[in-house]
Design a protein around this motif. Structure first.
Motif: not given
Ligand code: PRT
Ligand code: ZN
Length: 283
Positions: A36-45
């Motif tokens: 999944t991808e964060a909506s407010n930070f350049p992070l994919q989890v």
């Protein structure tokens, strides 16, 4: 964009998600998603089995991961530990049948030891020049002596109740462990910058979790003594109360000195002591 691997389900999942949430990173964990991808930070989890995380981080499939130190050291992958996260604490220990004679590690000579941690178990035995027969099993290690599979086990322990209910006693601790943030050894400058941002937030969250905000009322003639007991970020805030001769004192106390300080503050004349959690702390 930075790719972070966390445990899909299990003991570290909830705390890993909470940490991200406390860092103000909004991610959804809906359904049976793999990533999944964060909506407010350049992070994919990525959501993975914990055992696979060190390998994925070494290979660069993920840039970072959250996993127990026990797994990092057992898998022995080429990754870097960046930060200890303060949750998932446990220890990797050897246990033998209660009532069995055990003097020191030499008592394990020639014995059979069941474990899901063959690498660390072997390493520890070799270091102590003990020859034992290691049986690798993937789960329910604690029942191995009871069903005649082994004489001893090497497994994770936290409260110790699993050992107790299975008639075992802990005799050697190989490793103390907690969840850590690991990273790939070769991040580029842009990824390093995102990691630094994330670490800045993690430090603020950890600091806040280790501290409490304290408010109390103090008679003015005891003020100096009470202030002397309080550290505060710079110094405590002191405000006059509506009632003549009294002040309100605000400060920050660390978790480990907390109870000791509260008792001393009360003894010094502090009243109406309020303690509240701190959400973030940036020094
Ligand atoms: O599915 P996946 O492979 O991702 O999960 P898993 O089943 O391999 O791991 P999981 O979720 O059980 O544990 C994940 C991590 O949590 C471990 O790698 C440790 O870093 C950490 N951790 C902390 C623990 C424990 N405490 C713990 N007590 N992991 C396991 N245990 C088990 C232990 O194996 C034993 O069976 O709990 C039992 C002992 O607990 P006590 O409290 O009775 O002593
Ligand atoms: Zn696992």
């Amino acid at each position: 964009m930075l790719k972070l691997a966390i445990q899909k389900s299990g003991r570290l999942h909830e705390d890993s998600m909470n940490l991200l949430r406390e860092c103000g990173i909004a991610i959804s964990n809906g359904g049976n998603k793999l990533k999944t991808e964060a909506s407010n930070f350049p992070l994919q989890v990525f959501f993975l089995r914990d055992d696979d995380i060190p390998q994925y981080v070494e290979d660069g499939v993920a840039d970072m991961g959250i996993v127990g130190e026990n797994v990092v050291y057992e898998k022995d992958r080429s990754v870097k530990i960046v930060e200890q996260l303060g949750f998932g604490s446990c220890r990797l220990s050897i246990a033998v049948v209660r009532g069995e004679q055990y003097n020191d590690i030499q008592s394990l000579e020639g014995k059979r030891i069941a474990t899901s941690y063959p690498f660390l178990t072997r390493q520890h035995l070799e270091k102590n020049k003990v020859n034992a027969d290691i049986h690798e099993i993937s789960g329910s290690v604690e029942i191995a002596p009871g069903i005649g599979l082994s004489d001893a086990i090497c497994d994770l322990v936290s409260s110790g109740s699993t050992l107790l209910t299975n008639g075992l006693k802990e005799v050697e601790t190989i490793l103390y462990s907690q969840a850590v943030l690991i990273r790939n050894k070769a991040l580029d400058a842009a990824q390093q910058e995102i990691l630094d941002k994330l670490l800045f937030r993690i430090h603020a969250v950890k600091k806040a979790n280790n501290n409490k905000y304290i408010l109390l009322n103090a008679p003015n003639d005891k003020l100096q003594e009470i202030i002397g007991l309080l550290p505060g970020m710079k110094s405590p805030t002191v405000l006059p109360l509506a009632e003549e001769g009294w002040s309100s004192v605000h400060s920050v106390l660390s978790e480990d000195e907390f109870w000791d300080k509260i008792e001393r503050l009360k003894a010094a004349g502090a009243q109406g002591i309020l303690v509240v959690p701190i959400e973030k702390m940036v020094m």
